[in-house]
Each structure stands twice: as structure tokens, then as C-alpha cells.
Design a protein around this motif. Structure first.
Motif, PDB file in Angstrom:
ATOM      1  N   GLY A 172       7.604 -28.268  -3.437  1.00  0.00           N
ATOM      2  CA  GLY A 172       7.632 -27.828  -2.042  1.00  0.00           C
ATOM      3  C   GLY A 172       7.041 -26.450  -1.827  1.00  0.00           C
ATOM      4  N   ARG A 173       7.579 -25.759  -0.817  1.00  0.00           N
ATOM      5  CA  ARG A 173       7.105 -24.430  -0.435  1.00  0.00           C
ATOM      6  C   ARG A 173       7.948 -23.368  -1.140  1.00  0.00           C
ATOM      7  N   HIS A 174       7.342 -22.192  -1.359  1.00  0.00           N
ATOM      8  CA  HIS A 174       8.047 -21.086  -2.012  1.00  0.00           C
ATOM      9  C   HIS A 174       7.723 -19.784  -1.277  1.00  0.00           C
ATOM     10  N   LEU A 175       8.661 -19.318  -0.460  1.00  0.00           N
ATOM     11  CA  LEU A 175       8.500 -18.005   0.172  1.00  0.00           C
ATOM     12  C   LEU A 175       8.445 -16.953  -0.926  1.00  0.00           C
ATOM     13  N   CYS A 176       7.482 -16.019  -0.818  1.00  0.00           N
ATOM     14  CA  CYS A 176       7.267 -15.038  -1.882  1.00  0.00           C
ATOM     15  C   CYS A 176       7.244 -13.623  -1.298  1.00  0.00           C
ATOM     16  N   VAL A 177       8.451 -13.059  -1.116  1.00  0.00           N
ATOM     17  CA  VAL A 177       8.586 -11.678  -0.636  1.00  0.00           C
ATOM     18  C   VAL A 177       9.698 -10.994  -1.426  1.00  0.00           C
ATOM     19  N   GLU A 178       9.565  -9.699  -1.581  1.00  0.00           N
ATOM     20  CA  GLU A 178      10.603  -8.916  -2.274  1.00  0.00           C
ATOM     21  C   GLU A 178      11.884  -8.916  -1.447  1.00  0.00           C
ATOM     22  N   ALA A 179      11.745  -8.937  -0.140  1.00  0.00           N
ATOM     23  CA  ALA A 179      12.861  -9.069   0.804  1.00  0.00           C
ATOM     24  C   ALA A 179      12.239  -9.338   2.167  1.00  0.00           C
ATOM     25  N   ILE A 180      13.001  -9.921   3.081  1.00  0.00           N
ATOM     26  CA  ILE A 180      12.504 -10.060   4.452  1.00  0.00           C
ATOM     27  C   ILE A 180      12.759  -8.734   5.158  1.00  0.00           C
ATOM     28  N   ARG A 181      11.703  -8.104   5.591  1.00  0.00           N
ATOM     29  CA  ARG A 181      11.779  -6.788   6.229  1.00  0.00           C
ATOM     30  C   ARG A 181      10.951  -6.778   7.506  1.00  0.00           C
ATOM     31  N   HIS A 182      11.163  -5.727   8.305  1.00  0.00           N
ATOM     32  CA  HIS A 182      10.299  -5.443   9.444  1.00  0.00           C
ATOM     33  C   HIS A 182       9.216  -4.463   8.986  1.00  0.00           C
ATOM     34  N   PHE A 183       8.098  -4.431   9.698  1.00  0.00           N
ATOM     35  CA  PHE A 183       7.017  -3.520   9.330  1.00  0.00           C
ATOM     36  C   PHE A 183       7.491  -2.067   9.401  1.00  0.00           C
ATOM     37  N   SER A 184       8.409  -1.787  10.323  1.00  0.00           N
ATOM     38  CA  SER A 184       8.964  -0.430  10.443  1.00  0.00           C
ATOM     39  C   SER A 184       9.658   0.010   9.153  1.00  0.00           C
ATOM     40  N   ASP A 185      10.243  -0.951   8.418  1.00  0.00           N
ATOM     41  CA  ASP A 185      10.902  -0.635   7.143  1.00  0.00           C
ATOM     42  C   ASP A 185       9.872  -0.149   6.126  1.00  0.00           C
ATOM     43  N   LEU A 186       8.736  -0.845   6.082  1.00  0.00           N
ATOM     44  CA  LEU A 186       7.649  -0.442   5.184  1.00  0.00           C
ATOM     45  C   LEU A 186       7.174   0.968   5.551  1.00  0.00           C
ATOM     46  N   VAL A 187       6.964   1.194   6.834  1.00  0.00           N
ATOM     47  CA  VAL A 187       6.475   2.504   7.301  1.00  0.00           C
ATOM     48  C   VAL A 187       7.464   3.610   6.948  1.00  0.00           C
ATOM     49  N   ASP A 188       8.772   3.337   7.090  1.00  0.00           N
ATOM     50  CA  ASP A 188       9.797   4.328   6.745  1.00  0.00           C
ATOM     51  C   ASP A 188       9.737   4.697   5.269  1.00  0.00           C
ATOM     52  N   ILE A 189       9.516   3.702   4.420  1.00  0.00           N
ATOM     53  CA  ILE A 189       9.432   3.961   2.976  1.00  0.00           C
ATOM     54  C   ILE A 189       8.207   4.832   2.671  1.00  0.00           C
ATOM     55  N   VAL A 190       7.077   4.499   3.304  1.00  0.00           N
ATOM     56  CA  VAL A 190       5.850   5.290   3.104  1.00  0.00           C
ATOM     57  C   VAL A 190       6.076   6.732   3.551  1.00  0.00           C
ATOM     58  N   ALA A 191       6.718   6.905   4.708  1.00  0.00           N
ATOM     59  CA  ALA A 191       6.967   8.247   5.252  1.00  0.00           C
ATOM     60  C   ALA A 191       7.872   9.057   4.321  1.00  0.00           C
ATOM     61  N   ASP A 192       8.896   8.410   3.753  1.00  0.00           N
ATOM     62  CA  ASP A 192       9.822   9.103   2.851  1.00  0.00           C
ATOM     63  C   ASP A 192       9.158   9.474   1.526  1.00  0.00           C
ATOM     64  N   LEU A 193       8.341   8.553   0.996  1.00  0.00           N
ATOM     65  CA  LEU A 193       7.694   8.783  -0.296  1.00  0.00           C
ATOM     66  C   LEU A 193       6.522   9.753  -0.203  1.00  0.00           C
ATOM     67  N   TYR A 194       5.837   9.755   0.936  1.00  0.00           N
ATOM     68  CA  TYR A 194       4.614  10.553   1.089  1.00  0.00           C
ATOM     69  C   TYR A 194       4.659  11.396   2.363  1.00  0.00           C
ATOM     70  N   PRO A 195       5.551  12.421   2.377  1.00  0.00           N
ATOM     71  CA  PRO A 195       5.677  13.264   3.577  1.00  0.00           C
ATOM     72  C   PRO A 195       4.411  14.055   3.906  1.00  0.00           C
ATOM     73  N   GLU A 196       3.504  14.175   2.919  1.00  0.00           N
ATOM     74  CA  GLU A 196       2.265  14.936   3.148  1.00  0.00           C
ATOM     75  C   GLU A 196       1.272  14.197   4.040  1.00  0.00           C
ATOM     76  N   TYR A 197       1.517  12.908   4.289  1.00  0.00           N
ATOM     77  CA  TYR A 197       0.606  12.139   5.147  1.00  0.00           C
ATOM     78  C   TYR A 197       1.143  12.053   6.579  1.00  0.00           C
ATOM     79  N   ASN A 198       0.234  11.842   7.492  1.00  0.00           N
ATOM     80  CA  ASN A 198       0.572  11.802   8.913  1.00  0.00           C
ATOM     81  C   ASN A 198       1.065  10.408   9.310  1.00  0.00           C
ATOM     82  N   VAL A 199       2.214  10.008   8.759  1.00  0.00           N
ATOM     83  CA  VAL A 199       2.752   8.669   9.031  1.00  0.00           C
ATOM     84  C   VAL A 199       3.549   8.686  10.330  1.00  0.00           C
ATOM     85  N   VAL A 200       3.181   7.798  11.244  1.00  0.00           N
ATOM     86  CA  VAL A 200       3.856   7.713  12.545  1.00  0.00           C
ATOM     87  C   VAL A 200       5.036   6.753  12.443  1.00  0.00           C
TER      88      VAL A 200
END
Length: 319
Positions: free
Chosen positions: A244-272
Motif C-alpha cells: 500500500g501507501r507509506h507516508l514518509c515524514v519525520e512528523a506532521i508539522r505546519h510550515f510555521s514549525d519549520l520556519v521557527d526551527i530555522v529562526a532558532d538555529l540560525y538567528p543571523e539570517y533574516n527569517v520572517v
């Protein structure tokens, strides 16, 4: 299963990892690409350990079944990744996305069946699961959920239309012929980039680093590392219990969650920073890809996926 596997779309971000891991596991790989003269498709594959003895490159066109037959000849398994990946605006959706995705999938399955292949693992997408606005608000989206084609047509979302119709065409072929087909539905693919070219998911991350405000409302459901997606394909190929089908994600997240992680890990970038819920109606969930976890896939944590992806973008001079 014999140790000869064909990988279509082998020069791409996921395909390159599939080839690398197969070579490490002792397989002989028939890798299909679009242009044998293009070093950006060939060089990184030919430089892999074991490539000299166990890798053969084939020029293949999804709409030319003879070229598919040639690549698949002598293989016991096929991992079919080749597909146009255009998220934004499209001039000719039928020619650029729909025909290669749908007819290409059927052509690969036909050639594989006639060539005596035992199992084909096809790369579908979360785009065959979402957008699905009519899905019950209190129910986590998974393998039983399908993208809403009417909604996609209204919004001009050709990529989800193509991936959904291609996957359904694959299932129709399997049902009609009894052929052994399994599907992987990866989320946003990020991580350590092997090929020199950037894929659409890494391009989206690059946009985030540069202050982009896009929320990918209809295209995001979570992420997975290139390596984990590649391993999912291989484990599904090797394990006959997988179906059958196999969903392949580390977790179900919103895009805002990804952006928050980027902002926390890389404060030197202009992440909105984005609103908390960028994917209306999508319930967050850990261990959403239980079918793959049960097969042995160990998903890379989100923070490490982002670190690998950003450092890869920096290392290749994209940022």
C-alpha cells in the motif's frame, strides 16, 4: 530478489541517495537520467564508492517505453522516482507535469511487468494526500487520505493533481494486472544535498533564509531527510510484508514549525516568523509514519534535518 535494481530519476536529490545506499548494500544499480552528456547529472553518481563496478547509467525518457525497457532489463526491482517537480506557475500543465507523471508511471510499470521485475516502489508524495480541506478536522491525515482534485483544479494546483492521478494510475495498473506495486508518499525533502542542482524543497528553505513569507498552505505536511526517504524506498523494496501507501515524514508539522526551527538555529539570517497555523485543518502528529517506522526507518529529528540542509546550501554556495 536479485541484487540488480533500476532507479529512475537517479540524479535527483532523493534519487542520488537511493543510488548511494543501494551501492553500499551491495546492489548493482541501473540509474536512469535525462542526459548522459550532462555532468551535473552524471558526475556525482560516477564518483560514488562502488560505482565503477556496480553502477550503469541509462538515458531514459518517461514517454519513450523502449528507453525504459532498456534500463529495466535484467532488474528484479525498480524504484521509480522520475517525475517533473514544478511547484509554481506552469505554462503547459498537460505537457510539463501531467503527461510525464501519469503516463510515465504507467509506462514504467508496464515495462517492469513485461521485463519480469518482482516489485516496483513508486515515489508518490504528500501532494497526493493534501490539500484535502474536506477531511474531518479531528482526524490525523495519513495513508487513507487523498488530495481533493476538485479543490486543486479550482486553485490551479497542478503538482498535487499530477501526483494524485499518477499514484491512482499506478494502483489501477496493480489492481488490473496483479503486479506488485508499493508507494512512498514523502513530505518536504531536505538534508545533505548530493547533486549540484537544488531541488524545490531546498529552494523553499533558501527562500525562508532570505526572509520569504510564503506559507506553502497547500503543499506542506512535514519534512523528511533525503537519506531517510531513500532508505524508506529500499526497505519497502526489500520487505515483502510492505504494502500500500507509506507516508514518509519525520512528523506532521505546519510550515510555521519549520520556519521557527530555522529562526532558532540560525538567528543571523533574516527569517520572517509566520502565524502559528499555516496549514488550516492539519493536525500535528509525531510518529505519523508508523508503517515505515515498523519496517525499520529511523527518522532524523527535525533540527538535524534543518542543520544538514542549511549547511549543505552554504557548502554548495547557494547561501
Amino acid at each position: 530478489m536479485s541484487k540488480v535494481v533500476c532507479v529512475t530519476g537517479a540524479s535527483g536529490a532523493i534519487g542520488s541517495w537511493v543510488v548511494l545506499l543501494l551501492l553500499q548494500r551491495g546492489y548493482t544499480v541501473h540509474a536512469t537520467i535525462q542526459d548522459l552528456k550532462d555532468e551535473k547529472e552524471t558526475k556525482h553518481l560516477e564518483e560514488m564508492e562502488g560505482a565503477k563496478s556496480n553502477l550503469r547509467l541509462f538515458e531514459m525518457d518517461l514517454l519513450d517505453i523502449e528507453s525504459i525497457f532498456e534500463a529495466i532489463k535484467g532488474c528484479s526491482g525498480v524504484i521509480h522516482l522520475a517525475c517533473p517537480n514544478i511547484i509554481g506557475e506552469v505554462e503547459d500543465p498537460e505537457k510539463q507535469i501531467l503527461e510525464p507523471a501519469i503516463k510515465g508511471t504507467v509506462n514504467v510499470l508496464k515495462a517492469a511487468k513485461e521485463g519480469g521485475v518482482e516489485r516496483v516502489v513508486c515515489t508518490s508524495s504528500i501532494s497526493a494526500i493534501i490539500p484535502s480541506p474536506k477531511w474531518p478536522a479531528d482526524k490525523i491525515k495519513g495513508e487513507e487520505c487523498w488530495a481533493d482534485l476538485e479543490y486543486c483544479k479550482e486553485k490551479g494546483l497542478y503538482y498535487p493533481i499530477a501526483k494524485t492521478l499518477a499514484e491512482k494510475a499506478g494502483w489501477d495498473f496493480a489492481k488490473e494486472t496483479g503486479f506488485d506495486v508499493v508507494m512512498i508518499n514523502p513530505g518536504t525533502a531536505l538534508g545533505l544535498l548530493i547533486p549540484p542542482r537544488i531541488n524545490s524543497s531546498m529552494a523553499a528553505l533558501l527562500t525562508v533564509l532570505k526572509g520569504g513569507k510564503e506559507t506553502y498552505e497547500d503543499f506542506f505536511m512535514g519534512m523528511a531527510h533525503f537519506k531517510d526517504i531513500a532508505m524508506a524506498h529500499i526497505l519497502v523494496l526489500e520487505n515483502k510484508v510492505a504494502s500500500g501507501r507509506h507516508l514518509c515524514v519525520e512528523a506532521i508539522r505546519h510550515f510555521s514549525d519549520l520556519v521557527d526551527i530555522v529562526a532558532d538555529l540560525y538567528p543571523e539570517y533574516n527569517v520572517v516568523k509566520l502565524p502559528k497555523d499555516t496549514q488550516p485543518g492539519l493536525l500535528r502528529a509525531k510518529d505519523a509514519s508508523k508503517k515505515l517506522i515498523d519496517l525499520g526507518v529511523e527518522f532524523t529529528p527535525a533540527e538535524q534535518i534543518i542543520k544538514d540542509a542549511v549547511e549543505s546550501l552554504k557548502g554548495k554556495g547557494f547561501v
